[in-house]
Motif scaffolding. Structure first.
Motif, short mmCIF file in Angstrom:
data_model
loop_
_atom_site.label_atom_id
_atom_site.label_comp_id
_atom_site.label_asym_id
_atom_site.label_seq_id
_atom_site.Cartn_x
_atom_site.Cartn_y
_atom_site.Cartn_z
N GLY A 47 0.61 -1.25 -0.06
CA GLY A 47 0.14 0.02 -0.04
C GLY A 47 0.93 1.12 0.12
O GLY A 47 0.07 2.27 0.13
N ILE A 48 2.20 0.96 -0.09
CA ILE A 48 2.93 2.33 -0.12
C ILE A 48 3.65 2.72 -1.30
O ILE A 48 4.59 1.71 -1.96
CB ILE A 48 4.17 2.31 1.11
CG1 ILE A 48 3.54 2.03 2.47
CG2 ILE A 48 4.95 3.54 1.06
CD1 ILE A 48 4.36 1.53 3.46
N PRO A 49 3.49 3.75 -2.01
CA PRO A 49 4.15 3.98 -3.36
C PRO A 49 5.69 4.26 -3.02
O PRO A 49 6.06 4.84 -2.29
CB PRO A 49 3.56 5.36 -3.75
CG PRO A 49 2.21 5.42 -3.08
CD PRO A 49 2.67 4.68 -1.78
N ILE A 50 6.52 3.36 -3.71
CA ILE A 50 8.06 3.58 -3.82
C ILE A 50 8.10 4.48 -4.76
O ILE A 50 8.35 4.27 -5.97
CB ILE A 50 8.80 2.14 -3.82
CG1 ILE A 50 8.02 1.14 -2.93
CG2 ILE A 50 9.98 2.53 -3.74
CD1 ILE A 50 8.15 1.43 -1.32
N MET A 51 8.78 5.97 -4.41
CA MET A 51 8.82 6.83 -5.48
C MET A 51 10.42 7.07 -5.78
O MET A 51 10.81 8.23 -6.00
CB MET A 51 8.22 8.27 -5.09
CG MET A 51 6.64 7.84 -4.82
SD MET A 51 5.72 7.19 -6.29
CE MET A 51 6.02 8.58 -7.58
N LEU A 52 11.09 6.08 -5.72
CA LEU A 52 12.57 6.09 -5.97
C LEU A 52 12.94 5.71 -7.21
O LEU A 52 12.37 4.53 -7.73
CB LEU A 52 13.34 5.10 -5.06
CG LEU A 52 13.20 5.38 -3.37
CD1 LEU A 52 13.60 4.42 -2.63
CD2 LEU A 52 13.72 6.88 -3.22
N VAL A 53 13.64 6.38 -8.02
CA VAL A 53 13.92 6.17 -9.34
C VAL A 53 14.48 4.89 -9.47
O VAL A 53 14.68 3.94 -10.51
CB VAL A 53 14.82 7.17 -10.11
CG1 VAL A 53 15.23 6.85 -11.57
CG2 VAL A 53 14.00 8.44 -10.31
N GLY A 54 15.57 4.36 -8.49
CA GLY A 54 16.21 3.37 -8.32
C GLY A 54 15.45 2.01 -8.34
O GLY A 54 15.74 0.70 -8.60
#
Length: 60
Positions: A47-54
């Motif tokens: 449920g948590i967006p992981i907004m890391l480019v990597g």
């Protein structure tokens, strides 16, 4: 997605691509936020967006 995992649509609408600042689309089947402008898909885990480019997946 399990019943315990609920995505807040208002939160998703507030997020933008960290690369281009463009709007994201929600892919419920893949549990990703897609940035067409950057050709990246950002995962949603528990449920948590992981907004890391990597952590993003490149898309065509």
């Amino acid at each position: 997605m399990t019943d315990a995992t609920v995505i807040d649509r208002r939160m998703l609408e507030a997020l933008v691509c960290p690369v281009t600042q463009a709007a994201l689309t929600y892919d419920a089947d893949r549990q990703e936020l897609v940035s067409k402008a950057a050709a990246l898909a950002f995962p949603i885990r528990d449920g948590i967006p992981i907004m890391l480019v990597g952590e993003a997946r490149k898309i065509d």
